[in-house]
Design a protein around this motif. Structure first.
Motif, short mmCIF file in Angstrom:
data_model
loop_
_atom_site.label_atom_id
_atom_site.label_comp_id
_atom_site.label_asym_id
_atom_site.label_seq_id
_atom_site.Cartn_x
_atom_site.Cartn_y
_atom_site.Cartn_z
N TYR A 54 -13.22 -22.12 16.72
CA TYR A 54 -11.94 -21.56 16.27
C TYR A 54 -12.20 -20.50 15.21
N ALA A 55 -12.08 -19.27 15.60
CA ALA A 55 -12.19 -18.11 14.72
C ALA A 55 -11.13 -17.14 15.22
N PRO A 56 -9.86 -17.32 14.82
CA PRO A 56 -8.75 -16.59 15.43
C PRO A 56 -8.87 -15.07 15.35
N VAL A 57 -8.41 -14.44 16.41
CA VAL A 57 -8.38 -12.98 16.46
C VAL A 57 -7.00 -12.54 16.93
N CYS A 58 -6.60 -11.37 16.49
CA CYS A 58 -5.34 -10.77 16.91
C CYS A 58 -5.68 -9.73 17.98
N ALA A 59 -5.33 -10.03 19.21
CA ALA A 59 -5.68 -9.17 20.34
C ALA A 59 -4.53 -8.25 20.71
N THR A 60 -4.88 -7.06 21.14
CA THR A 60 -3.90 -6.12 21.67
C THR A 60 -4.04 -6.15 23.18
N ARG A 61 -2.94 -6.47 23.86
CA ARG A 61 -3.00 -6.57 25.31
C ARG A 61 -1.88 -5.78 25.96
N ASP A 62 -2.08 -5.45 27.21
CA ASP A 62 -1.10 -4.72 28.00
C ASP A 62 0.05 -5.67 28.32
N SER A 63 1.25 -5.28 27.97
CA SER A 63 2.42 -6.14 28.20
C SER A 63 2.89 -6.10 29.65
N VAL A 96 -8.77 -7.66 16.58
CA VAL A 96 -9.07 -7.56 15.16
C VAL A 96 -9.24 -8.99 14.66
N ALA A 97 -10.20 -9.21 13.78
CA ALA A 97 -10.44 -10.56 13.25
C ALA A 97 -9.21 -11.05 12.48
N GLY A 98 -8.89 -12.33 12.62
CA GLY A 98 -7.77 -12.93 11.92
C GLY A 98 -6.54 -13.02 12.79
N GLU A 99 -5.57 -13.78 12.30
CA GLU A 99 -4.32 -13.94 13.06
C GLU A 99 -3.44 -12.70 12.91
N CYS A 100 -2.57 -12.51 13.87
CA CYS A 100 -1.65 -11.36 13.83
C CYS A 100 -0.66 -11.53 12.69
#
Length: 101
Positions: A54-63, A96-100
């Motif tokens: 568990y090392a949360p990341v905030c991902a950008t994805r195609d909606s 990006v590292a961390g939660e959104c």
């Protein structure tokens, strides 16, 4: 004695099976430190098997949203448990590292 042999055989079998389930660049991904705030693009080929850290990341994805007449957001942000699970999703472009926020 029979139980000990079965346990030894089972652990060796598990070790052998898991050693073949990694990508050649997986060690590089794990060893590379993620700098907070730095966008990291997902690379091809996408991972098929991920580690359970568990090392949360905030991902950008195609909606998947495409507007014809007016501009609308075609990207969204989502939290994934780690970088591997984020990039395993084919809709994710990077993270990006961390939660959104």
């Amino acid at each position: 004695m029979k139980v000990a042999k079965m346990l030894l055989f089972g652990s060796l079998l598990s070790l052998f099976a898991l050693s073949g389930c990694s990508r050649s660049d997986a060690q590089e991904t794990i060893a590379t430190p993620v700098i907070a705030g730095a966008f990291t693009s997902c690379r091809e080929p996408r991972p098929e098997i991920c580690y359970e850290v568990y090392a949360p990341v905030c991902a950008t994805r195609d909606s998947g949203i495409r507007c014809v007449t007016t501009p609308c957001p075609s990207q969204e942000q989502a939290v994934y448990s780690n970088d591997c699970t984020a990039c395993a999703d084919s809709r994710v472009m990077g993270y990006v590292a961390g939660e959104c926020r």
